[in-house]
Design a protein around this motif. Structure first.
Motif, PDB file in Angstrom:
ATOM      1  N   GLY A 193       0.784  -1.226   0.000  1.00 21.03           N
ATOM      2  CA  GLY A 193       0.000   0.000   0.000  1.00 21.03           C
ATOM      3  C   GLY A 193       0.815   1.274   0.000  1.00 21.03           C
ATOM      4  N   PRO A 239      -4.155  -0.018  -4.350  1.00 14.38           N
ATOM      5  CA  PRO A 239      -4.370  -0.149  -2.903  1.00 14.38           C
ATOM      6  C   PRO A 239      -5.851  -0.176  -2.533  1.00 14.38           C
ATOM      7  CG  PRO A 239      -3.740   2.084  -3.429  1.00 14.38           C
ATOM      8  CD  PRO A 239      -3.606   1.304  -4.709  1.00 14.38           C
ATOM      9  N   ALA A 240      -6.123  -0.605  -1.312  1.00 17.41           N
ATOM     10  CA  ALA A 240      -7.507  -0.779  -0.855  1.00 17.41           C
ATOM     11  C   ALA A 240      -8.286   0.526  -0.935  1.00 17.41           C
ATOM     12  CB  ALA A 240      -7.507  -1.318   0.571  1.00 17.41           C
ATOM     13  N   GLU A 241      -7.662   1.641  -0.564  1.00 19.81           N
ATOM     14  CA  GLU A 241      -8.377   2.922  -0.600  1.00 19.81           C
ATOM     15  C   GLU A 241      -8.824   3.250  -2.020  1.00 19.81           C
ATOM     16  OE1 GLU A 241      -8.741   7.023  -1.744  1.00 19.81           O
ATOM     17  OE2 GLU A 241      -6.933   5.834  -2.152  1.00 19.81           O
ATOM     18  N   GLN A 242      -7.969   2.944  -3.005  1.00 20.63           N
ATOM     19  CA  GLN A 242      -8.329   3.248  -4.383  1.00 20.63           C
ATOM     20  C   GLN A 242      -9.374   2.270  -4.920  1.00 20.63           C
ATOM     21  OE1 GLN A 242      -6.179   4.255  -8.656  1.00 20.63           O
ATOM     22  NE2 GLN A 242      -4.949   4.133  -6.817  1.00 20.63           N
ATOM     23  N   ASP A 259     -11.799   1.176  -3.145  1.00 19.03           N
ATOM     24  CA  ASP A 259     -13.042   1.771  -2.640  1.00 19.03           C
ATOM     25  C   ASP A 259     -13.461   2.960  -3.492  1.00 19.03           C
ATOM     26  OD1 ASP A 259     -13.211  -0.069  -0.596  1.00 19.03           O
ATOM     27  OD2 ASP A 259     -12.276   1.232   0.902  1.00 19.03           O
ATOM     28  N   TRP A 260     -12.487   3.770  -3.878  1.00 20.71           N
ATOM     29  CA  TRP A 260     -12.772   4.921  -4.750  1.00 20.71           C
ATOM     30  C   TRP A 260     -13.311   4.451  -6.087  1.00 20.71           C
ATOM     31  CZ3 TRP A 260     -10.269   6.181  -9.416  1.00 20.71           C
ATOM     32  CH2 TRP A 260     -10.572   7.446  -9.931  1.00 20.71           C
TER      33      TRP A 260
END
Length: 246
Positions: free
Chosen positions: A125, A141-144, A146-147
Motif C-alpha cells: 500500500g 491499494p484498498a483505498e483506491q 473503494d474509490w
C-alpha cells in the motif's frame, strides 16, 4: 449524443522522453497530428520521462508539458513507474505545471466516463516515491479500490478505465491484485473498454466481454492512438494520422 456524432480522445503512453532532438521531434509531430485530426482531448498514460536525477526528471517533465501545451484542448497526465524513480507524485505534477492534481482521477468526454487508475503502489500500500519500489510489484491499494467502486456506482455513463499497468492478464507488467480490480468491473457492468500501457507492445484481449487494449510505446516510434467515442460504441485507431496525410 447524435447517432452520427463522434468525439476523439488522443492517447500517448511510454514516451520515456530523454530531452534529445529525436524525442522532442517525435512528441512535437504527435501533437501536430492530433491537432490536425479534430481530437478533443489528450491523455498521457505514464512513463513520460527518463530522468537520471531529481532535477533532471523535473526538467524533462517541464519540456514534455511545454510541448503538450501546444495541443488544442485539455490535457490529462497519469504517472508511470519511471516517472517516480526520482520524484514523488506531488513533484511529478508540480513539474508538469499541475500542482496538487490527483494521481487517480476521472473525467467525462464524448458521452463516456473515464476512470484513470494509479497503480503505482507497492503491494503493502505504500506509494511509489523516489524509487522505493520494484516495478514488477505494482498494486491498486484498498483505498483506491473503494474509490473505484464508488466511481463506477456513481457513473451515469458507460465507462472506459485507463491504467498505466496492465489489468487484463497476469504478467510481469500487470498489477498484482488485478482479480480484485476486475471483480469491480464485473459487478458494475458499466465498463466498456480498458486501455493500458507499460508493456511496450500492442495487444487486445477480451476479458469478460470487455475489450482491453494495450498500447505500444511512443519511445519505440508508435504514433499517437485515438479513441473514437460514439453512440454506437468505441473504436481504437492506432498510429493515428489525420485525413489527407500519408
Amino acid at each position: 449524443m447524435p447517432a452520427n456524432k463522434t468525439t476523439r480522445l488522443g492517447l500517448l503512453t511510454d514516451l520515456h522522453y530523454d530531452g534529445g532532438a529525436q524525442a522532442m521531434n517525435r512528441l512535437y509531430e504527435a501533437i501536430a497530428a492530433l491537432n490536425a485530426g479534430d481530437v478533443a482531448g489528450l491523455l498521457l498514460m505514464g512513463d513520460l520521462a527518463n530522468g537520471n536525477s531529481e532535477s533532471h526528471a523535473k526538467r524533462l517533465l517541464r519540456e514534455v508539458s511545454a510541448l503538450c501545451d501546444g495541443f488544442n484542448g485539455p490535457v490529462w497526465y497519469m504517472p508511470g513507474n519511471h516517472d517516480l524513480d526520482h520524484l514523488s507524485k506531488a513533484q511529478f505534477y508540480l513539474a508538469l505545471g499541475h500542482a496538487g492534481a490527483p494521481s487517480r482521477f476521472h473525467f467525462e468526454l464524448g458521452g463516456y466516463g473515464f476512470i484513470c487508475l494509479d497503480a503505482n503502489f507497492r503491494p503493502d500500500g505504500v506509494a511509489y516515491d523516489h524509487g522505493n519500489f520494484e516495478w514488477p510489484s505494482a498494486a491498486v491499494p484498498a483505498e483506491q479500490l473503494d474509490w473505484l467502486r464508488g466511481r463506477l456506482a456513481a457513473s451515469l455513463l458507460p465507462v472506459v478505465v485507463v491504467s498505466h499497468q496492465r489489468i487484463d492478464k497476469a504478467c510481469t507488467h500487470a498489477v498484482r491484485n488485478l482479480a480484485e480490480v476486475r471483480e469491480l468491473f464485473s459487478l458494475a457492468g458499466k465498463v466498456k473498454a480498458v486501455v493500458q500501457g507499460h508493456n511496450h507492445t500492442d495487444d487486445l484481449l477480451q476479458v469478460d466481454g470487455v475489450p482491453c487494449y494495450t498500447l505500444s510505446a511512443h519511445v519505440d516510434d508508435a504514433g499517437p492512438a485515438v479513441l473514437e467515442l460514439g453512440a454506437k460504441g468505441i473504436r481504437l485507431l492506432r498510429d493515428f494520422r489525420p485525413a489527407g496525410t500519408d
